[in-house]
Design a protein around this motif. Structure first.
Motif, PDB file in Angstrom:
ATOM      1  N   ASP A  60     -48.992 -38.403 -32.361  1.00 51.77           N
ATOM      2  CA  ASP A  60     -48.348 -38.920 -32.519  1.00 51.77           C
ATOM      3  C   ASP A  60     -47.401 -40.692 -32.153  1.00 51.77           C
ATOM      4  OD1 ASP A  60     -47.048 -36.250 -31.376  1.00 51.77           O
ATOM      5  OD2 ASP A  60     -47.179 -36.340 -29.740  1.00 51.77           O
ATOM      6  N   ILE A  61     -48.180 -41.269 -31.671  1.00 49.69           N
ATOM      7  CA  ILE A  61     -48.336 -42.455 -32.130  1.00 49.69           C
ATOM      8  C   ILE A  61     -48.387 -42.955 -33.207  1.00 49.69           C
ATOM      9  CG2 ILE A  61     -48.516 -44.877 -31.677  1.00 49.69           C
ATOM     10  CD1 ILE A  61     -49.232 -44.164 -28.069  1.00 49.69           C
ATOM     11  N   ASP A  62     -50.051 -42.659 -33.918  1.00 53.89           N
ATOM     12  CA  ASP A  62     -49.991 -42.239 -35.610  1.00 53.89           C
ATOM     13  C   ASP A  62     -48.868 -42.379 -36.003  1.00 53.89           C
ATOM     14  OD1 ASP A  62     -52.816 -43.125 -35.141  1.00 53.89           O
ATOM     15  OD2 ASP A  62     -53.271 -41.579 -35.337  1.00 53.89           O
TER      16      ASP A  62
ATOM     17  N   ILE B 139     -45.941 -42.562 -35.454  1.00 55.07           N
ATOM     18  CA  ILE B 139     -45.056 -43.479 -34.927  1.00 55.07           C
ATOM     19  C   ILE B 139     -45.168 -44.644 -36.632  1.00 55.07           C
ATOM     20  CG2 ILE B 139     -43.439 -45.128 -33.871  1.00 55.07           C
ATOM     21  CD1 ILE B 139     -43.885 -43.545 -31.802  1.00 55.07           C
ATOM     22  N   ALA B 140     -45.920 -45.133 -35.714  1.00 55.08           N
ATOM     23  CA  ALA B 140     -46.880 -45.894 -36.954  1.00 55.08           C
ATOM     24  C   ALA B 140     -46.575 -45.478 -38.818  1.00 55.08           C
ATOM     25  CB  ALA B 140     -48.263 -46.503 -36.523  1.00 55.08           C
ATOM     26  N   ARG B 141     -47.068 -44.414 -39.014  1.00 53.97           N
ATOM     27  CA  ARG B 141     -46.499 -44.231 -40.291  1.00 53.97           C
ATOM     28  C   ARG B 141     -45.534 -43.856 -41.057  1.00 53.97           C
ATOM     29  NH1 ARG B 141     -49.205 -39.008 -39.627  1.00 53.97           N
ATOM     30  NH2 ARG B 141     -47.346 -38.233 -39.758  1.00 53.97           N
ATOM     31  N   GLU B 142     -44.523 -43.468 -39.623  1.00 54.27           N
ATOM     32  CA  GLU B 142     -43.045 -42.375 -40.237  1.00 54.27           C
ATOM     33  C   GLU B 142     -42.133 -44.588 -40.171  1.00 54.27           C
ATOM     34  OE1 GLU B 142     -41.779 -39.506 -40.882  1.00 54.27           O
ATOM     35  OE2 GLU B 142     -43.661 -38.638 -41.192  1.00 54.27           O
ATOM     36  N   SER B 143     -42.103 -44.926 -39.366  1.00 54.50           N
ATOM     37  CA  SER B 143     -41.040 -46.379 -38.977  1.00 54.50           C
ATOM     38  C   SER B 143     -41.789 -47.733 -38.978  1.00 54.50           C
ATOM     39  CB  SER B 143     -40.957 -45.459 -37.836  1.00 54.50           C
ATOM     40  OG  SER B 143     -41.954 -46.557 -36.801  1.00 54.50           O
ATOM     41  N   LYS B 144     -43.530 -47.455 -39.261  1.00 58.22           N
ATOM     42  CA  LYS B 144     -43.693 -48.496 -39.670  1.00 58.22           C
ATOM     43  C   LYS B 144     -42.722 -49.859 -38.904  1.00 58.22           C
ATOM     44  CE  LYS B 144     -45.190 -47.882 -43.653  1.00 58.22           C
ATOM     45  NZ  LYS B 144     -46.325 -46.620 -43.396  1.00 58.22           N
ATOM     46  N   LYS B 145     -43.135 -49.292 -37.713  1.00 59.77           N
ATOM     47  CA  LYS B 145     -42.404 -50.415 -36.392  1.00 59.77           C
ATOM     48  C   LYS B 145     -44.174 -50.915 -35.553  1.00 59.77           C
ATOM     49  CE  LYS B 145     -38.437 -48.693 -35.330  1.00 59.77           C
ATOM     50  NZ  LYS B 145     -37.207 -47.477 -33.809  1.00 59.77           N
TER      51      LYS B 145
ATOM     52  N   PRO C 146     -48.331 -51.239 -35.939  1.00 60.64           N
ATOM     53  CA  PRO C 146     -49.568 -51.373 -36.667  1.00 60.64           C
ATOM     54  C   PRO C 146     -50.441 -50.650 -37.015  1.00 60.64           C
ATOM     55  CG  PRO C 146     -50.188 -53.115 -35.416  1.00 60.64           C
ATOM     56  CD  PRO C 146     -48.940 -52.887 -35.373  1.00 60.64           C
ATOM     57  N   ASP C 147     -50.899 -49.318 -38.384  1.00 58.53           N
ATOM     58  CA  ASP C 147     -51.728 -48.837 -38.187  1.00 58.53           C
ATOM     59  C   ASP C 147     -53.177 -48.807 -37.136  1.00 58.53           C
ATOM     60  OD1 ASP C 147     -50.843 -46.978 -39.812  1.00 58.53           O
ATOM     61  OD2 ASP C 147     -50.905 -47.567 -41.890  1.00 58.53           O
ATOM     62  N   ASN C 148     -53.349 -49.732 -36.805  1.00 61.03           N
ATOM     63  CA  ASN C 148     -54.541 -49.979 -36.143  1.00 61.03           C
ATOM     64  C   ASN C 148     -54.239 -50.051 -34.303  1.00 61.03           C
ATOM     65  OD1 ASN C 148     -53.986 -52.750 -35.953  1.00 61.03           O
ATOM     66  ND2 ASN C 148     -55.161 -53.777 -37.057  1.00 61.03           N
ATOM     67  N   TRP C 149     -53.892 -49.699 -34.207  1.00 60.93           N
ATOM     68  CA  TRP C 149     -52.617 -50.459 -32.752  1.00 60.93           C
ATOM     69  C   TRP C 149     -53.712 -49.630 -31.770  1.00 60.93           C
ATOM     70  CZ3 TRP C 149     -52.294 -45.377 -29.398  1.00 60.93           C
ATOM     71  CH2 TRP C 149     -52.915 -44.371 -30.316  1.00 60.93           C
ATOM     72  N   GLN C 150     -54.549 -48.661 -32.269  1.00 60.46           N
ATOM     73  CA  GLN C 150     -55.221 -48.206 -31.130  1.00 60.46           C
ATOM     74  C   GLN C 150     -57.171 -49.151 -31.014  1.00 60.46           C
ATOM     75  OE1 GLN C 150     -56.890 -43.650 -32.027  1.00 60.46           O
ATOM     76  NE2 GLN C 150     -57.018 -43.288 -30.083  1.00 60.46           N
ATOM     77  N   THR C 151     -56.658 -49.911 -31.935  1.00 55.99           N
ATOM     78  CA  THR C 151     -57.865 -50.659 -31.562  1.00 55.99           C
ATOM     79  C   THR C 151     -57.897 -52.040 -30.609  1.00 55.99           C
ATOM     80  OG1 THR C 151     -57.635 -52.159 -33.779  1.00 55.99           O
ATOM     81  CG2 THR C 151     -59.185 -49.967 -33.760  1.00 55.99           C
ATOM     82  N   ARG C 152     -56.242 -52.051 -30.444  1.00 51.07           N
ATOM     83  CA  ARG C 152     -55.699 -53.102 -29.736  1.00 51.07           C
ATOM     84  C   ARG C 152     -56.000 -53.444 -28.447  1.00 51.07           C
ATOM     85  NH1 ARG C 152     -49.822 -54.622 -32.325  1.00 51.07           N
ATOM     86  NH2 ARG C 152     -49.290 -52.663 -31.473  1.00 51.07           N
ATOM     87  N   LEU C 153     -56.645 -52.401 -27.276  1.00 53.73           N
ATOM     88  CA  LEU C 153     -56.549 -51.838 -26.652  1.00 53.73           C
ATOM     89  C   LEU C 153     -57.783 -51.704 -26.294  1.00 53.73           C
ATOM     90  CD1 LEU C 153     -52.835 -51.218 -24.937  1.00 53.73           C
ATOM     91  CD2 LEU C 153     -54.219 -52.786 -24.318  1.00 53.73           C
ATOM     92  N   PRO C 154     -58.382 -51.790 -25.066  1.00 56.80           N
ATOM     93  CA  PRO C 154     -59.966 -51.318 -24.893  1.00 56.80           C
ATOM     94  C   PRO C 154     -59.970 -49.317 -24.805  1.00 56.80           C
ATOM     95  CG  PRO C 154     -59.361 -52.691 -22.869  1.00 56.80           C
ATOM     96  CD  PRO C 154     -57.923 -52.402 -23.533  1.00 56.80           C
ATOM     97  N   ASN C 155     -60.931 -48.515 -24.867  1.00 54.87           N
ATOM     98  CA  ASN C 155     -60.840 -47.657 -24.158  1.00 54.87           C
ATOM     99  C   ASN C 155     -59.855 -46.358 -24.795  1.00 54.87           C
ATOM    100  OD1 ASN C 155     -62.957 -47.910 -22.201  1.00 54.87           O
ATOM    101  ND2 ASN C 155     -61.346 -47.763 -20.664  1.00 54.87           N
TER     102      ASN C 155
ATOM    103  N   GLU D 184     -57.284 -38.429 -23.949  1.00 55.90           N
ATOM    104  CA  GLU D 184     -57.191 -39.052 -24.075  1.00 55.90           C
ATOM    105  C   GLU D 184     -55.282 -40.387 -24.220  1.00 55.90           C
ATOM    106  OE1 GLU D 184     -61.200 -41.582 -24.991  1.00 55.90           O
ATOM    107  OE2 GLU D 184     -60.597 -40.730 -26.907  1.00 55.90           O
ATOM    108  N   PRO D 185     -54.673 -39.992 -23.042  1.00 59.56           N
ATOM    109  CA  PRO D 185     -53.379 -40.413 -23.212  1.00 59.56           C
ATOM    110  C   PRO D 185     -53.558 -41.930 -24.070  1.00 59.56           C
ATOM    111  CG  PRO D 185     -53.324 -38.249 -21.414  1.00 59.56           C
ATOM    112  CD  PRO D 185     -55.023 -38.947 -21.934  1.00 59.56           C
ATOM    113  N   PRO D 186     -53.236 -42.359 -24.909  1.00 60.34           N
ATOM    114  CA  PRO D 186     -53.060 -43.590 -24.943  1.00 60.34           C
ATOM    115  C   PRO D 186     -51.394 -44.013 -25.291  1.00 60.34           C
ATOM    116  CG  PRO D 186     -52.991 -42.200 -26.882  1.00 60.34           C
ATOM    117  CD  PRO D 186     -52.889 -41.295 -26.445  1.00 60.34           C
ATOM    118  N   VAL D 187     -51.432 -45.462 -24.948  1.00 65.07           N
ATOM    119  CA  VAL D 187     -50.544 -46.465 -24.745  1.00 65.07           C
ATOM    120  C   VAL D 187     -49.986 -47.665 -25.533  1.00 65.07           C
ATOM    121  CG1 VAL D 187     -50.683 -46.144 -22.735  1.00 65.07           C
ATOM    122  CG2 VAL D 187     -51.607 -48.057 -23.296  1.00 65.07           C
ATOM    123  N   ALA D 188     -49.072 -47.370 -26.506  1.00 65.17           N
ATOM    124  CA  ALA D 188     -49.354 -48.950 -27.434  1.00 65.17           C
ATOM    125  C   ALA D 188     -47.904 -49.713 -27.242  1.00 65.17           C
ATOM    126  CB  ALA D 188     -49.158 -48.044 -28.783  1.00 65.17           C
ATOM    127  N   LEU D 189     -48.139 -50.817 -27.396  1.00 62.33           N
ATOM    128  CA  LEU D 189     -46.630 -51.617 -27.764  1.00 62.33           C
ATOM    129  C   LEU D 189     -46.146 -51.346 -29.123  1.00 62.33           C
ATOM    130  CD1 LEU D 189     -46.257 -54.617 -26.201  1.00 62.33           C
ATOM    131  CD2 LEU D 189     -46.913 -55.731 -28.217  1.00 62.33           C
TER     132      LEU D 189
END
Lengths: 304, 354
Positions: B105-107, B109-115, B117-126, B258-263
């Motif tokens: 679902d966060i992918d 958001i990144a894909r459709e709105s570009k709000k 970056p695509d690599n958001w999941q690498t910015r926080l641990p686990n 694994e429910p993820p979080v993102a800025l």
């Protein structure tokens, strides 16, 4: 009697007489079958009790289930206060807007002839026939980030959807017909004779409107505003689509009821619901008083 | 529009006109209004069952942030089915942070709105997941239908409650867990997995839009024999309604969720909230955050920080990952949940339930 047109005058006596005759005939038929009458009345009363009164009572029973303390404590929650406050704010903007729009529309339709008039009457009814969800989605399609004006709005840092303006827009849309629908039949029936008289006596257009037209429709207007307000505060579907459900920011009372219920917070959910139900009851009471006191003026609205 | 909560309640009525004017101004100029310049508001758009978790996290974080910086932070939360929430953010809901049920679902958001970056999941641990969870079966007390594992859900006469995978993230985990179970049992027979999952969905009388909706359907409206639920939803239902009403059944195999979080970069930069939003997400990984997470029945990524009794509650279950069994979210989403995907093939609305 200058507000009735000549045609209405000539038709009215015979029309009233035939109506009376029909009514008398109908009454004698019912008198012949009392059993039918009892069954029909029992059906109607039973239906009312089961589908209207019972749920209404249930709301208040649930709200007070754990006592007055818990009921009142429900309103101490800042998110609940914000929801109540937002609903009042939205109604305070939407109802005056629709009051002005409604009077303008009714005035234009009732007093003037212009091309496209019947199209306009149809358009006024549109919000009644469209599903509220569609009403909400329309605004998302127009003002959402991927919508028609989305790029422009984002460039100018304007937020409409998922903010108060969007909620107001959706509310105005769904409550638009209430005032206009009350006024149009009454103003059409009253015709333009009184305004013409005022104008010939030297009144300005605005003065004729304020001293002649407005007093003639004031009770119907109040009635329309009451209904408009009740719907504005109670609207769920359209508002739900454009709200974003952010507590304390874009959450109105009806949406907050759902949230509280889903959080197993039943007393608070029904406490907020009881305010909405209470509002409905006050509206009903005000409407009944209006009908009882000014039934004469109001009934003209329904004749045509 | 922020109506300052610092205004005494009794004064509010007299300020109606002012508010109307302020709202009109907001309509014209749009910018968020703040009562005090040093106050800051964050919007957290989250999925359905995390209401109680983030209520606790928000309070704790606001206290910590104020003692550290002196700034008052208010976190506003929005909850709903994960897919629906992602759609709202794409359509312009200004979320500073998104905390959703699954990476897909966060992918989106990144894909459709570009709000972000695509690599958001690498910015926080686990993989940007401060906690994990899994899918369990919640049954009525004493387990009257004898439900022990996924294949019991496909038996005739069992009514299964689960939300709609099209709108709910939890529902997609539910679906994939059942699929993974059958793949494991049949040593990789896809046809068998499709058959089992299809049979389970034919036993579903109602598909709610979000996980919490399904929970209320099961626990409150009393529909169904078994609820496929987030582990945390199962424990919460027991806590809210009493452990004497429901039992949690751990299947032999389940999926590691694994429910993820993102800025949301574009939003925090526009609103000037990047520092506090980043601190909010970091707080989830802190010892205090991990402790709150475990207390709310989620499995913390660093269990050593949580209360041991909170950890001891979790049942033992063999967990498989979406990457290992399904090749990641992008692939699973396209294969199973896209229009015309496997879910559309096996679930036909109106199919009579047996």
């Amino acid at each position: 009697m200058s507000e009735t047109t000549p045609e209405a005058l000539s038709e009215d006596p015979s029309g009233a007489a035939s109506r009376l005759r029909r009514r008398a005939a109908a009454r004698s038929i019912i008198d012949e079958a009392p059993a039918t009458r009892v069954v029909l009345v029992a059906l109607a009363v039973g239906f009312l009790l089961l589908f209207i009164l019972l749920p209404l009572v249930a709301v208040f029973v649930e709200a007070f289930r754990r006592g007055l303390d818990h009921y009142l404590a429900s309103f101490a929650d800042p998110d609940t206060q914000a929801a109540i406050w937002l609903t009042l704010t939205v109604a305070a903007i939407a109802v005056p807007l629709n009051l002005v729009f409604g009077i303008c529309a009714a005035w234009a339709i009732a007093k003037f002839e212009f091309p496209g008039k019947s199209l306009m009457i149809t358009l006024i009814d549109l919000p009644f026939s469209v599903s509220p969800v569609v009403s909400g989605l329309v605004f998302v399609l127009l003002f959402g980030a991927q919508g028609l004006f989305g790029k422009w709005l984002a460039a100018h840092d304007l937020q409409i959807i998922f903010a108060v303006p969007g909620i107001v827009l959706a509310t105005v849309f769904v409550t638009f017909p209430f005032v206009a629908r009350e006024l149009i039949p009454l103003m059409q029936e009253q015709g333009t004779a009184e305004e013409e008289a005022a104008l010939t006596l030297g009144a300005s257009g605005l003065k004729a409107f304020i001293t002649v037209t407005l007093p003639n429709v004031k009770w119907a207007l109040l009635y329309g505003v009451l209904l408009c307000n009740a719907r504005a505060m109670g609207e769920f579907g359209a508002v739900s689509v454009v709200s974003g459900h952010v507590r304390g920011l874009t959450n109105t009372m009806p949406l907050h009821v759902e949230i509280l219920y889903n959080e197993y917070n039943f007393v608070a959910a029904f406490a907020v619901a009881s305010i909405l139900a209470g509002l409905a009851l006050v509206t009903l009471l005000a409407k009944s008083i209006l009908e009882w006191r000014y039934g004469d003026a109001l009934s003209r609205t329904r004749l045509y | 529009m922020t109506i300052s909560s610092s205004i005494p309640h009794r004064m509010r009525a007299s300020m109606l006109a002012l508010t109307v004017a302020a709202a009109a101004t907001a309509a014209l100029f749009g910018g968020p209004t703040s009562a005090r310049a040093q106050d800051v508001t964050l919007i957290n758009v989250s999925y359905d069952p995390t209401r109680e978790l983030y209520r606790a996290v928000n309070d704790a974080f606001a206290k910590e942030w104020q003692s550290k910086t002196g700034q008052r932070v208010t976190i506003r939360a929005s909850h709903g089915g994960s897919g629906r929430q992602a759609r709202a953010v794409i359509d312009g809901l200004d979320a500073d942070v998104v905390t959703l049920a699954l990476a897909g679902d966060i992918d989106a958001i990144a894909r459709e709105s570009k709000k972000l970056p695509d690599n958001w999941q690498t910015r926080l641990p686990n993989n940007a997941s401060p906690y994990t969870s899994t899918i369990v079966l919640l049954v009525r007390k004493g387990n009257p239908k004898g439900i022990k594992d996924w294949d019991d859900l496909a038996k005739p006469g069992i009514a299964v409650i689960t939300p709609n995978p099209k709108t709910s993230g939890g529902a997609r985990w539910n679906y994939l867990a059942a699929w993974a179970f059958e793949l494991d049992r049949s040593k990789g027979d896809v046809a068998k997995a499709k058959e089992l999952v299809g049979a389970i969905y034919r036993n579903v009388p109602v598909l709610d839009t979000g996980a919490r909706g399904s929970t209320t359907t099961f626990v409150q409206r009393g529909l169904g024999d078994v609820l496929i639920a987030w582990e945390n939803e199962g424990f919460l239902a027991q806590q809210e309604f009493g452990a004497d009403k429901f039992d949690i059944v751990y299947p032999s195999l389940s999926i590691l969720a694994e429910p993820p979080v993102a800025l949301v970069d574009q939003v925090v930069d526009k609103r000037g909230t990047r520092v506090v939003a980043q601190a909010y997400l970091d707080f989830l990984y802190s010892p205090a955050g991990q402790r709150i997470i475990a207390a709310n029945f989620y499995r913390p990524s660093k269990p050593e920080h949580a209360a041991p009794e909170d950890i001891a509650r979790f049942g033992k279950v063999k967990l498989v990952t979406i990457d290992a069994v399904f090749g990641g979210w992008t692939k699973a989403q396209a294969e199973h949940f896209a229009d015309g995907g496997v879910f559309d093939q096996i679930y036909k609305p109106g199919t009579p339930s047996r």
